[in-house]
Structure formats: C-alpha cells, structure tokens
Design a protein around this motif. Structure first.
Motif, PDB file in Angstrom:
ATOM      1  N   PRO A  40       0.813  -1.230   0.000  1.00  0.00           N
ATOM      2  CA  PRO A  40       0.000   0.000   0.000  1.00  0.00           C
ATOM      3  C   PRO A  40       0.840   1.271   0.000  1.00  0.00           C
ATOM      4  N   ALA A  41       1.927   1.281   0.769  1.00  0.00           N
ATOM      5  CA  ALA A  41       2.760   2.487   0.838  1.00  0.00           C
ATOM      6  C   ALA A  41       3.458   2.746  -0.491  1.00  0.00           C
ATOM      7  N   PHE A  42       3.990   1.715  -1.109  1.00  0.00           N
ATOM      8  CA  PHE A  42       4.654   1.891  -2.398  1.00  0.00           C
ATOM      9  C   PHE A  42       3.656   2.271  -3.493  1.00  0.00           C
ATOM     10  N   HIS A  43       2.405   1.853  -3.323  1.00  0.00           N
ATOM     11  CA  HIS A  43       1.377   2.187  -4.315  1.00  0.00           C
ATOM     12  C   HIS A  43       0.951   3.644  -4.207  1.00  0.00           C
ATOM     13  N   THR A  44       0.842   4.165  -2.978  1.00  0.00           N
ATOM     14  CA  THR A  44       0.310   5.516  -2.775  1.00  0.00           C
ATOM     15  C   THR A  44       1.386   6.593  -2.686  1.00  0.00           C
ATOM     16  N   ASP A  45       2.616   6.231  -2.290  1.00  0.00           N
ATOM     17  CA  ASP A  45       3.694   7.217  -2.100  1.00  0.00           C
ATOM     18  C   ASP A  45       4.591   7.216  -3.340  1.00  0.00           C
ATOM     19  N   ALA A  46       4.312   8.135  -4.251  1.00  0.00           N
ATOM     20  CA  ALA A  46       5.075   8.180  -5.506  1.00  0.00           C
ATOM     21  C   ALA A  46       6.552   8.500  -5.256  1.00  0.00           C
ATOM     22  N   ASP A  47       6.840   9.362  -4.271  1.00  0.00           N
ATOM     23  CA  ASP A  47       8.239   9.704  -3.984  1.00  0.00           C
ATOM     24  C   ASP A  47       9.016   8.474  -3.537  1.00  0.00           C
ATOM     25  N   LEU A  48       8.442   7.702  -2.622  1.00  0.00           N
ATOM     26  CA  LEU A  48       9.106   6.489  -2.136  1.00  0.00           C
ATOM     27  C   LEU A  48       9.294   5.492  -3.269  1.00  0.00           C
ATOM     28  N   ARG A  49       8.247   5.292  -4.047  1.00  0.00           N
ATOM     29  CA  ARG A  49       8.307   4.321  -5.147  1.00  0.00           C
ATOM     30  C   ARG A  49       9.338   4.721  -6.195  1.00  0.00           C
ATOM     31  N   ASP A  50       9.279   5.975  -6.639  1.00  0.00           N
ATOM     32  CA  ASP A  50      10.173   6.405  -7.714  1.00  0.00           C
ATOM     33  C   ASP A  50      11.621   6.468  -7.240  1.00  0.00           C
ATOM     34  N   HIS A  51      11.829   6.957  -6.017  1.00  0.00           N
ATOM     35  CA  HIS A  51      13.186   7.004  -5.459  1.00  0.00           C
ATOM     36  C   HIS A  51      13.771   5.597  -5.360  1.00  0.00           C
ATOM     37  N   LYS A  98       6.237  16.418   6.538  1.00  0.00           N
ATOM     38  CA  LYS A  98       6.264  17.737   7.157  1.00  0.00           C
ATOM     39  C   LYS A  98       7.167  18.670   6.356  1.00  0.00           C
ATOM     40  N   PRO A  99       6.675  19.831   5.910  1.00  0.00           N
ATOM     41  CA  PRO A  99       7.493  20.709   5.072  1.00  0.00           C
ATOM     42  C   PRO A  99       8.514  21.538   5.844  1.00  0.00           C
ATOM     43  N   GLY A 100       8.289  21.737   7.135  1.00  0.00           N
ATOM     44  CA  GLY A 100       9.190  22.582   7.912  1.00  0.00           C
ATOM     45  C   GLY A 100      10.282  21.807   8.617  1.00  0.00           C
ATOM     46  N   ARG A 101      11.031  22.502   9.462  1.00  0.00           N
ATOM     47  CA  ARG A 101      12.133  21.894  10.203  1.00  0.00           C
ATOM     48  C   ARG A 101      11.596  20.861  11.182  1.00  0.00           C
ATOM     49  N   LEU A 102      12.279  19.724  11.276  1.00  0.00           N
ATOM     50  CA  LEU A 102      11.873  18.671  12.191  1.00  0.00           C
ATOM     51  C   LEU A 102      12.442  18.912  13.584  1.00  0.00           C
ATOM     52  N   THR A 103      11.694  18.504  14.601  1.00  0.00           N
ATOM     53  CA  THR A 103      12.209  18.531  15.967  1.00  0.00           C
ATOM     54  C   THR A 103      13.208  17.389  16.149  1.00  0.00           C
ATOM     55  N   LEU A 173      19.443  14.521  -3.410  1.00  0.00           N
ATOM     56  CA  LEU A 173      19.751  15.898  -3.779  1.00  0.00           C
ATOM     57  C   LEU A 173      19.078  16.288  -5.095  1.00  0.00           C
ATOM     58  N   ARG A 174      19.074  15.384  -6.049  1.00  0.00           N
ATOM     59  CA  ARG A 174      18.511  15.684  -7.368  1.00  0.00           C
ATOM     60  C   ARG A 174      16.992  15.811  -7.352  1.00  0.00           C
ATOM     61  N   SER A 175      16.337  15.177  -6.395  1.00  0.00           N
ATOM     62  CA  SER A 175      14.879  15.039  -6.422  1.00  0.00           C
ATOM     63  C   SER A 175      14.187  16.120  -5.601  1.00  0.00           C
ATOM     64  N   PRO A 176      13.021  16.586  -6.062  1.00  0.00           N
ATOM     65  CA  PRO A 176      12.240  17.534  -5.259  1.00  0.00           C
ATOM     66  C   PRO A 176      11.613  16.831  -4.065  1.00  0.00           C
ATOM     67  N   VAL A 178       9.074  17.808  -0.300  1.00  0.00           N
ATOM     68  CA  VAL A 178       8.176  18.830   0.251  1.00  0.00           C
ATOM     69  C   VAL A 178       8.957  19.932   0.959  1.00  0.00           C
ATOM     70  N   TYR A 179      10.166  19.617   1.399  1.00  0.00           N
ATOM     71  CA  TYR A 179      10.960  20.576   2.164  1.00  0.00           C
ATOM     72  C   TYR A 179      12.105  21.204   1.362  1.00  0.00           C
ATOM     73  N   LYS A 180      12.234  20.865   0.042  1.00  0.00           N
ATOM     74  CA  LYS A 180      13.335  21.433  -0.738  1.00  0.00           C
ATOM     75  C   LYS A 180      13.072  21.279  -2.237  1.00  0.00           C
ATOM     76  N   PRO A 181      13.653  22.173  -3.038  1.00  0.00           N
ATOM     77  CA  PRO A 181      13.567  22.019  -4.498  1.00  0.00           C
ATOM     78  C   PRO A 181      14.631  21.040  -4.987  1.00  0.00           C
ATOM     79  N   PRO A 182      14.539  20.577  -6.238  1.00  0.00           N
ATOM     80  CA  PRO A 182      15.579  19.696  -6.786  1.00  0.00           C
ATOM     81  C   PRO A 182      16.864  20.471  -7.046  1.00  0.00           C
ATOM     82  N   VAL A 183      17.970  19.746  -7.130  1.00  0.00           N
ATOM     83  CA  VAL A 183      19.287  20.312  -7.397  1.00  0.00           C
ATOM     84  C   VAL A 183      19.796  19.714  -8.709  1.00  0.00           C
ATOM     85  N   SER A 184      20.471  20.510  -9.516  1.00  0.00           N
ATOM     86  CA  SER A 184      20.983  20.019 -10.793  1.00  0.00           C
ATOM     87  C   SER A 184      22.080  18.978 -10.591  1.00  0.00           C
TER      88      SER A 184
END
Length: 226
Positions: A40-51, A98-103, A173-176, A178-184
């Motif tokens: 289920p997690a790999f099906h719904t989480d595109a970032d996890l699956r693609d990474h 979470k998009p912000g800084r983690l505790t 680093l290359r991938s976008p 929620v907390y950062k943009p992609p890097v070339s």
C-alpha cells in the motif's frame, strides 16, 4: 537466488540491462506477508516508489563499475537498493511529509526507518533477504563514522551499503521534496565532491566517490531518463 526479476536476461535495444519494471518485479516477488505490509505504501507514495526504483538503476550501474560483482550479485545489490527504505512504511506519514524543520524527536523517528527496515526484512524475508536487510540497516552509515544507526566507520560498513548510500544521497539531492527544491546534476556533484552545510566528501568511500565522479555523465543520463 530464485526470485525471477533479474536483469541479465533482459536487455534493451542497446544491449544494456533493461530496468523497465525492475522495481515492480522486486516488490511483486516479496513473500506474501511482507508484500501485504509494504505494497500500500509503495502504491500511494510516488516519492518512495520512484526514489526506490531509481536507486535500483543507479546502484546496479555503480556496482558494475567496481568489478566486484557478477550478474547475479548485481541483481541482488539492485534488489537491496530498491528495498533500502522499506522501513519508511512504518513511519508516521505526517512527520515524513512535514514541510518545515523537524524537531529532534522527529529526526529520531525518521532515522528509525533503517532499523525498522532491517527488522521487516529479517522477520518476514528471512535468509533470502539477508543482503537487503543489511543494506536497509546500514545505508545511512558514513565513511567518517558520522552516520547512523551504529556509527560504523570505513570498511566496517558493508560495501553494498556504501554503494547504496552514495547513490541515495545523489538521488535525494537531485529530487524535489516537500521541504526542498531539486538540485541540478552539476550542483549535486559539487556538493558530493566539495561538501556543503550537511554533506561532506569524507562521508563517502573515496574509491566509490572517485568512480562516481568518473562516470558522472553516464549517471546524469541514467537519472534524467528514468
């Protein structure tokens, strides 16, 4: 290895190993009990699956350049790369996304995915997934001893985990996120080779980092066309 998702008999038009659908074949070959927990997690989480799928490709390539693995060994290495973050299926997704800084407590929770993944693969995968379990636990260890969960240093870190760990940082680093943009690619290579506030070249096996630099253009093409 009896799981039939190997690449050595699957070649693309250029005669290279064909990785189309490799990650899906790895997941579908999991023991039923384990597959039920992670699918289920790999099906719904595109970032996890693609990474995870890209890590299989990048790790297979870098592993092949070490001249340490035969075709079957490269398949097992790539399988371990696909499954390296499997412990994230046990994490609180509100913290993961979470998009912000983690505790500090949230950072500890995220870091627990390495030991959670090791436990999942050991308990439900058994001896057939021993290498994948080893990589899941150790892919965040650093060559200078600054990693986790055990603070291993140098060659005390399994080679497979060192390979996956380097490819993991490149892809992250290359991938976008929620907390950062992609890097070339160029900026990512500068970070790997010269460091920044979070990443230092001393964290990586120097021989692997030199290989990664040497094959940088090919790695860029692999990432960009995955």
């Amino acid at each position: 290895m009896t799981r039939d998702h190997h690449t050595r008999d699957r070649l693309d038009a250029g005669g290279r190993p064909d990785f189309s659908g490799f990650g899906d074949r790895v997941l579908s070959a999991l023991p039923p009990r384990l597959l039920t927990k992670v699918q289920p997690a790999f099906h719904t989480d595109a970032d996890l699956r693609d990474h995870s799928h890209r890590l299989g490709l990048l790790t297979h390539f870098l592993g092949s350049k070490t001249n340490r693995y035969d075709a079957g060994g490269l398949d097992r290495l790539a399988e371990a790369a696909v499954l390296h973050d499997i412990g994230k299926v046990r994490l609180d997704q509100q913290i993961v996304l979470k998009p912000g800084r983690l505790t500090p407590d949230e950072v500890g929770h995220i870091r627990s995915h390495s030991t959670l993944g090791h436990a999942l693969l050991t308990e439900d995968g058994g001896e057939a997934y021993a290498l994948s379990a080893l990589v899941a636990r150790n892919h965040h260890e650093k060559f200078d001893g600054s990693g986790y969960p055990d603070g291993l240093r140098g060659e005390a870190i399994p080679l497979e985990a060192r390979i996956v760990g380097l490819c993991d940082v490149y892809d992250a680093l290359r991938s976008p996120r929620v907390y950062k943009p992609p890097v070339s690619h160029a900026e990512t290579m500068t970070i790997l080779l010269k460091g920044d506030a979070r990443t230092k070249p001393e964290q990586f096996d120097p021989a692997l980092l030199a290989l990664f630099q040497h094959h940088g253009p090919e790695i860029q093409r692999l990432y960009d066309h995955t």
